[in-house]
Design an enzyme around this catalytic site. Structure first.
Site, mmCIF file in Angstrom:
data_model
loop_
_atom_site.group_PDB
_atom_site.id
_atom_site.type_symbol
_atom_site.label_atom_id
_atom_site.label_comp_id
_atom_site.label_asym_id
_atom_site.label_seq_id
_atom_site.Cartn_x
_atom_site.Cartn_y
_atom_site.Cartn_z
ATOM 1 N N GLU A 127 20.490 28.910 -18.808
ATOM 2 C CA GLU A 127 21.708 29.492 -19.415
ATOM 3 C C GLU A 127 22.025 30.897 -18.934
ATOM 4 O O GLU A 127 22.306 31.791 -19.738
ATOM 5 C CB GLU A 127 21.565 29.487 -20.947
ATOM 6 C CG GLU A 127 21.352 28.095 -21.506
ATOM 7 C CD GLU A 127 21.278 28.066 -23.035
ATOM 8 O OE1 GLU A 127 21.146 29.129 -23.667
ATOM 9 O OE2 GLU A 127 21.372 26.949 -23.595
ATOM 10 N N ASN A 168 18.971 25.248 -15.367
ATOM 11 C CA ASN A 168 19.448 24.416 -16.483
ATOM 12 C C ASN A 168 20.543 25.154 -17.248
ATOM 13 O O ASN A 168 20.417 26.347 -17.516
ATOM 14 C CB ASN A 168 18.250 24.145 -17.413
ATOM 15 C CG ASN A 168 18.498 23.091 -18.459
ATOM 16 O OD1 ASN A 168 18.893 21.965 -18.133
ATOM 17 N ND2 ASN A 168 18.261 23.422 -19.719
ATOM 18 N N HIS A 205 25.264 18.758 -24.122
ATOM 19 C CA HIS A 205 25.491 18.732 -25.572
ATOM 20 C C HIS A 205 26.997 18.500 -25.772
ATOM 21 O O HIS A 205 27.782 19.436 -25.707
ATOM 22 C CB HIS A 205 25.072 20.055 -26.216
ATOM 23 C CG HIS A 205 23.613 20.352 -26.117
ATOM 24 N ND1 HIS A 205 22.666 19.622 -26.809
ATOM 25 C CD2 HIS A 205 22.931 21.286 -25.419
ATOM 26 C CE1 HIS A 205 21.461 20.112 -26.543
ATOM 27 N NE2 HIS A 205 21.587 21.111 -25.697
ATOM 28 N N GLU A 234 19.398 17.555 -22.044
ATOM 29 C CA GLU A 234 19.396 17.792 -23.502
ATOM 30 C C GLU A 234 20.512 16.999 -24.172
ATOM 31 O O GLU A 234 21.189 17.488 -25.080
ATOM 32 C CB GLU A 234 19.564 19.294 -23.801
ATOM 33 C CG GLU A 234 18.518 20.172 -23.132
ATOM 34 C CD GLU A 234 18.637 21.659 -23.467
ATOM 35 O OE1 GLU A 234 19.332 22.008 -24.444
ATOM 36 O OE2 GLU A 234 18.032 22.465 -22.743
ATOM 37 N N ASP A 236 23.013 15.105 -26.286
ATOM 38 C CA ASP A 236 23.385 14.626 -27.619
ATOM 39 C C ASP A 236 24.906 14.547 -27.664
ATOM 40 O O ASP A 236 25.591 15.276 -26.950
ATOM 41 C CB ASP A 236 22.787 15.442 -28.784
ATOM 42 C CG ASP A 236 22.981 16.942 -28.689
ATOM 43 O OD1 ASP A 236 23.914 17.401 -28.016
ATOM 44 O OD2 ASP A 236 22.190 17.668 -29.321
HETATM 45 C C1 XIL Z 1 17.200 24.659 -29.539
HETATM 46 C C2 XIL Z 1 16.204 23.900 -30.421
HETATM 47 O O1 XIL Z 1 16.592 22.562 -30.471
HETATM 48 C C3 XIL Z 1 16.176 24.515 -31.794
HETATM 49 O O2 XIL Z 1 15.126 23.949 -32.570
HETATM 50 C C4 XIL Z 1 15.959 26.041 -31.711
HETATM 51 O O3 XIL Z 1 16.070 26.597 -33.005
HETATM 52 C C5 XIL Z 1 16.983 26.676 -30.798
HETATM 53 O O4 XIL Z 1 16.923 26.035 -29.525
HETATM 54 N N1 XIL Z 1 19.882 24.847 -25.219
HETATM 55 C C6 XIL Z 1 18.550 24.853 -24.886
HETATM 56 C C7 XIL Z 1 17.546 24.469 -25.902
HETATM 57 O O5 XIL Z 1 18.210 25.070 -23.722
HETATM 58 O O6 XIL Z 1 16.329 25.147 -25.725
HETATM 59 C C8 XIL Z 1 18.055 24.691 -27.292
HETATM 60 O O7 XIL Z 1 17.096 24.168 -28.219
HETATM 61 C C9 XIL Z 1 19.401 24.007 -27.476
HETATM 62 C C10 XIL Z 1 20.415 24.588 -26.531
#
Ligand code: XIL
Length: 301
Positions: A127, A168, A205, A234, A236
């Protein structure tokens, strides 16, 4: 095939999930994990604050439990994440300049050395791009100098020449977005100058603010054409029912259409495990029953 992992393996891919290590004692969670997935990512336990709570004092105990579990499952491990503006320990948050740059490099070297041979792909940098303008995100790491990302990747390659090194990020799915172009141009530049990078992770996401884009496959292919693997890291998807199920299937088909798309990781198992405060973005309901989105995902693999 009858599970996500075995179906993905049949396509030469993996199907993974984020794992929250304190949930492993939940029998329903644990049995779905064993049955369905052949890759794992620690949801929080391999982040900087978890592994280096005090400067140069590393605590691998919890994260190592996931490695053990992955070995028992015969699953790959995605390492997440070595350099990030978020979830930094307090001591790192208050650092700047050369001291911070050196602390970042020490963290990368120590952690990668500890996990040498145990990880498939590392998210070296997470990020680092701004959400709107295609440039870099402001952060304490960015303020150490624009070369912090390549410094991180070079340090990572020196620590472990064999593991895949990934960049990422999120909101890099839509090919027309400035952020996507910003990351693409960085990877192109790294490839041109020989900065080591092996893969790009697309968090994916998807929600109403950043929905699954119809050009997702184009984005994955364009990055792959730069000579890197691409991974969905990741996933969802906000929503429910047939709409959600169709979007999951589209994501799977897009990955399978891109030769260098190695695998897909969903960010949790049951809806009740999701980091999202509300909603039903995952493949299993709170009782651990497979949803329509599960059926469509499996069918698309
Ligand atoms: C999130 C986790 O799912 C949570 O439990 C935590 O509180 C915050 O981080 N991008 C990422 C992940 O790269 O590491 C994040 O995970 C979600 C967004």
């Amino acid at each position: 095939a009858s599970t996500l992992g075995s179906a993905a393996a049949g396509q030469g891919r993996y199907f993974g999930t984020a794992v929250s290590i304190n949930r492993l004692s939940d029998a329903t969670y644990s049995s779905i994990l064993n049955r369905e997935f052949n890759s794992v990512t620690a949801e929080n336990e391999m982040k900087i604050d978890a592994l280096e709570p005090q400067q140069n004092q590393f605590n691998y105990t919890t994260a190592d439990r996931l490695i053990t579990r992955a070995n028992e499952m015969g699953a790959k491990v995605r390492g997440h994440t070595l350099a990030w503006h978020s979830q930094q320990p307090g001591w790192m948050q208050s650092m700047s300049g050369t001291a911070l740059r050196n602390a970042m490099k020490n963290h990368i070297t120590q952690v990668m050395t500890h996990y040498k041979g145990k990880i498939d792909s590392w998210d070296v940098v997470n990020e680092a791009f701004d959400d709107s303008n295609g440039g870099r995100r402001d952060s304490n790491l960015q303020r150490t100098g624009n070369d912090w990302i390549e410094d991180a990747f070079k340090t990572a390659r020196a620590a472990d020449p064999a593991v895949k090194l990934c960049y990422n990020d999120y909101n890099t799915d839509n090919w027309t977005w400035a952020k996507t172009q910003g990351v693409y141009n960085m990877v192109k530049d790294f490839k041109a100058r020989g900065v080591p990078i092996d893969c790009v992770g697309f968090q994916s996401h998807f929600n109403s603010g950043s929905p699954y884009p119809s050009n997702y496959r184009t984005t994955l292919q364009n990055f792959a054409d730069l000579g890197v693997d691409v991974q969905i890291t990741e996933l969802d998807i906000e929503g429910s029912g047939t709409t959600q199920a169709n979007t999951y299937a589209n994501v799977v088909r897009d990955c399978l259409a891109v030769t260098r798309c190695n695998g897909i990781t969903v960010w949790g198992i049951r809806d009740s495990d999701s980091w999202r405060a509300s909603g039903t973005p995952l493949l299993f309901d709170a009782n651990g029953n497979p949803k329509q989105a599960y059926t469509s995902t499996l069918a698309a693999l």
